[in-house]
Scaffold this active site. Structure first.
Site, PDB file in Angstrom:
ATOM      1  N   PRO A 167      -7.525 -14.671   6.592  1.00 39.50           N
ATOM      2  CA  PRO A 167      -7.295 -13.842   5.314  1.00 39.50           C
ATOM      3  C   PRO A 167      -6.601 -12.715   5.705  1.00 39.50           C
ATOM      4  O   PRO A 167      -6.902 -11.976   6.533  1.00 39.50           O
ATOM      5  CB  PRO A 167      -8.574 -13.777   4.650  1.00 39.50           C
ATOM      6  CG  PRO A 167      -9.725 -13.957   5.754  1.00 39.50           C
ATOM      7  CD  PRO A 167      -9.186 -14.823   6.812  1.00 39.50           C
ATOM      8  N   ASP A 168      -5.751 -12.157   4.885  1.00 45.94           N
ATOM      9  CA  ASP A 168      -5.185 -10.894   4.863  1.00 45.94           C
ATOM     10  C   ASP A 168      -5.035 -10.441   3.501  1.00 45.94           C
ATOM     11  O   ASP A 168      -6.027 -10.123   3.022  1.00 45.94           O
ATOM     12  CB  ASP A 168      -3.600 -11.268   5.303  1.00 45.94           C
ATOM     13  CG  ASP A 168      -2.781 -10.161   5.828  1.00 45.94           C
ATOM     14  OD1 ASP A 168      -3.278  -8.985   5.781  1.00 45.94           O
ATOM     15  OD2 ASP A 168      -1.668 -10.465   6.446  1.00 45.94           O
TER      16      ASP A 168
END
Length: 126
Positions: free
Chosen positions: A41-42
């Site tokens: 996840p970013d």
């Protein structure tokens, strides 16, 4: 770093409550090909329904989760490294997605001419 945490937030005091795991993802193993890796996840954004959109760096996808953590949608992307979704446009229904190009392998960049660009797509919920 393959975990998204959710915390209660007290608007009046500005303090965070106890955290809980909202979503977690398997890290990439040393011998795992990128094609079989879902990414990490970013950047993320929340739509008007409270759904959480997250860019999966090295996973070539966006994920959309309901506020309770149920996966609602998987949006495949033409680039390996999306970095951040953001809502815009006159009606808020254009989702812009920034993507990475820096420090990516030359063969990947040759296959992905959109790497480093800002992508956009129309979504049902602003």
């Amino acid at each position: 770093a393959h975990t998204i945490w959710a915390h209660a937030f007290d608007l009046h005091s500005g303090t965070l409550g106890e955290g809980r795991v909202f979503a977690s993802f398997a890290p990439r193993t040393p011998d795992q090909p990128l094609a079989s890796y879902g990414g990490r996840p970013d950047g993320a954004a929340v739509d008007e329904s409270g759904a959480y959109w997250v860019a999966m760096f090295e996973g070539a996808q966006l994920l959309r989760y309901a506020a309770d953590g149920v996966l609602l949608e998987v949006v495949p992307l033409p680039v390996r490294c999306p970095t951040m979704p953001a809502f815009g446009g006159a009606d808020g229904r254009t989702l812009f997605i920034t993507t990475a190009r820096d420090k990516r392998p030359a063969d990947e960049l040759a296959r992905e001419p959109w790497a480093g660009a800002v992508l956009s797509l129309r979504v049902a919920v602003p």
